[in-house]
Scaffold this motif. Structure first.
Motif, short mmCIF file in Angstrom:
data_model
loop_
_atom_site.label_atom_id
_atom_site.label_comp_id
_atom_site.label_asym_id
_atom_site.label_seq_id
_atom_site.Cartn_x
_atom_site.Cartn_y
_atom_site.Cartn_z
N MET A 1 -12.58 13.57 33.50
CA MET A 1 -11.32 14.11 33.05
C MET A 1 -10.34 14.24 34.21
SD MET A 1 -10.12 15.14 30.25
CE MET A 1 -9.65 16.36 29.17
N THR A 2 -10.82 14.71 35.35
CA THR A 2 -9.98 14.84 36.52
C THR A 2 -9.47 13.48 36.96
OG1 THR A 2 -11.31 16.73 37.21
CG2 THR A 2 -9.89 15.76 38.86
N LEU A 3 -10.28 12.46 36.83
CA LEU A 3 -9.88 11.10 37.19
C LEU A 3 -8.72 10.63 36.33
CD1 LEU A 3 -10.50 8.68 38.99
CD2 LEU A 3 -12.11 7.91 37.25
N TYR A 4 -8.76 10.97 35.04
CA TYR A 4 -7.66 10.60 34.14
C TYR A 4 -6.36 11.32 34.53
CZ TYR A 4 -11.01 8.35 31.06
OH TYR A 4 -11.96 7.53 30.54
N TRP A 5 -6.47 12.58 34.91
CA TRP A 5 -5.30 13.33 35.35
C TRP A 5 -4.72 12.74 36.62
CZ3 TRP A 5 -2.36 16.69 32.92
CH2 TRP A 5 -2.87 17.30 31.78
N LEU A 6 -5.58 12.39 37.55
CA LEU A 6 -5.11 11.79 38.80
C LEU A 6 -4.45 10.43 38.54
CD1 LEU A 6 -7.95 12.66 41.32
CD2 LEU A 6 -5.62 13.55 41.27
N ALA A 7 -5.06 9.65 37.67
CA ALA A 7 -4.49 8.34 37.33
C ALA A 7 -3.15 8.52 36.63
CB ALA A 7 -5.45 7.54 36.45
N GLY A 8 -3.05 9.50 35.74
CA GLY A 8 -1.80 9.78 35.04
C GLY A 8 -0.72 10.26 36.00
N LEU A 9 -1.12 11.13 36.93
CA LEU A 9 -0.18 11.62 37.93
C LEU A 9 0.29 10.49 38.83
CD1 LEU A 9 1.24 14.03 39.24
CD2 LEU A 9 -0.81 14.35 40.65
N PHE A 10 -0.64 9.66 39.25
CA PHE A 10 -0.30 8.51 40.08
C PHE A 10 0.66 7.56 39.34
CE2 PHE A 10 -1.06 4.14 41.51
CZ PHE A 10 -0.64 4.27 42.83
N ALA A 11 0.37 7.30 38.08
CA ALA A 11 1.22 6.41 37.27
C ALA A 11 2.62 7.01 37.11
CB ALA A 11 0.58 6.16 35.91
N THR A 12 2.68 8.33 36.89
CA THR A 12 3.97 9.00 36.74
C THR A 12 4.78 8.91 38.03
OG1 THR A 12 3.02 10.53 35.12
CG2 THR A 12 5.09 11.20 36.16
N LEU A 13 4.11 9.18 39.17
CA LEU A 13 4.78 9.09 40.47
C LEU A 13 5.25 7.66 40.75
CD1 LEU A 13 2.54 11.42 42.68
CD2 LEU A 13 4.86 11.86 41.81
N LEU A 14 4.43 6.69 40.40
CA LEU A 14 4.80 5.28 40.59
C LEU A 14 6.03 4.93 39.74
CD1 LEU A 14 4.13 2.58 41.92
CD2 LEU A 14 2.65 2.09 39.96
N ILE A 15 6.04 5.38 38.51
CA ILE A 15 7.17 5.11 37.61
C ILE A 15 8.44 5.77 38.16
CG2 ILE A 15 8.14 5.61 35.32
CD1 ILE A 15 5.27 5.13 34.24
N LEU A 16 8.32 7.01 38.62
CA LEU A 16 9.48 7.70 39.19
C LEU A 16 9.99 6.99 40.45
CD1 LEU A 16 8.49 11.46 38.74
CD2 LEU A 16 10.28 10.19 37.53
N ALA A 17 9.07 6.54 41.29
CA ALA A 17 9.46 5.83 42.51
C ALA A 17 10.17 4.52 42.16
CB ALA A 17 8.25 5.57 43.39
N LEU A 18 9.63 3.78 41.20
CA LEU A 18 10.25 2.52 40.78
C LEU A 18 11.61 2.77 40.12
CD1 LEU A 18 7.17 0.55 39.43
CD2 LEU A 18 8.46 0.12 41.54
N ALA A 19 11.73 3.83 39.35
CA ALA A 19 13.01 4.17 38.72
C ALA A 19 14.04 4.53 39.80
CB ALA A 19 12.84 5.32 37.73
N GLY A 20 13.62 5.28 40.80
CA GLY A 20 14.52 5.62 41.90
C GLY A 20 14.97 4.39 42.66
N TYR A 21 14.03 3.47 42.91
CA TYR A 21 14.36 2.23 43.61
C TYR A 21 15.32 1.38 42.77
CZ TYR A 21 13.77 -2.12 46.20
OH TYR A 21 14.00 -3.25 46.93
N ALA A 22 15.08 1.34 41.45
CA ALA A 22 15.97 0.59 40.56
C ALA A 22 17.37 1.19 40.58
CB ALA A 22 15.41 0.57 39.14
N ALA A 23 17.46 2.52 40.58
CA ALA A 23 18.76 3.19 40.63
C ALA A 23 19.48 2.85 41.94
CB ALA A 23 18.60 4.69 40.47
N LEU A 24 18.73 2.83 43.03
CA LEU A 24 19.29 2.48 44.33
C LEU A 24 19.84 1.05 44.32
CD1 LEU A 24 19.66 3.17 47.41
CD2 LEU A 24 17.43 2.09 47.73
N LEU A 25 19.07 0.13 43.75
CA LEU A 25 19.52 -1.26 43.67
C LEU A 25 20.76 -1.40 42.80
CD1 LEU A 25 16.13 -3.19 43.44
CD2 LEU A 25 17.64 -2.97 45.41
#
Length: 149
Positions: A1-25
């Motif tokens: 269960m903790t692994l799923y939370w970490l994967a979800g958190l990682f995916a959320t952070l990745l999406i936010l980082a990509l969205a920020g980079y897209a906004a910058l571009l």
């Protein structure tokens, strides 16, 4: 269960980082478009000023008639190709086409005197034939430039 939370958190952070980079571009693209539009506006202003100067010099006979026609035609092509192709400016295209084969710069200086005189005679004939129409085109151009200012 903790692994799923970490994967979800990682995916959320990745999406936010990509969205920020897209906004910058997107912001960079918008800035580049704005800079390009500003450069184009400045270019158009410079060309309009150059056209005004050449038109005034041509009307005041401060430059050779043929040279003025050629310069106006070329500048007008760069300023607004659709305006350049309109009926009032057809005479500039006619004159330009008539003298397109005449050497310029050093090649003109290198021509034998006899050939230069023949070209100059042709220039005088063109001026007699088209001077009134060119004057009308120049006056029309000045009106167009004033209306756009």
């Amino acid at each position: 269960m903790t692994l799923y939370w970490l994967a979800g958190l990682f995916a959320t952070l990745l999406i936010l980082a990509l969205a920020g980079y897209a906004a910058l571009l997107w912001r960079r693209v918008a800035q580049q478009q704005k800079a390009r539009q500003q450069q184009q506006a400045e270019r158009q202003q410079r060309l309009a000023g150059d056209l005004q100067i050449i038109a005034g010099c041509l009307l005041d006979e401060q430059m050779p008639w043929i040279e003025g026609c050629i310069r106006l035609k070329v500048l007008l092509d760069h300023y607004d190709a659709s305006l350049s192709c309109s009926a009032p400016f057809a005479v500039l295209h006619t004159v330009h086409a008539e003298v397109a084969d005449v050497p310029s710069h050093q090649a003109w200086k290198d021509l034998p005197s006899r050939e230069r005189k023949a070209h100059e005679q042709r220039f005088r004939e063109l001026e007699l034939q088209h001077k009134i129409a060119v004057r009308q085109a120049v006056l029309h151009l000045q009106q167009q430039l004033a209306a756009r200012a």
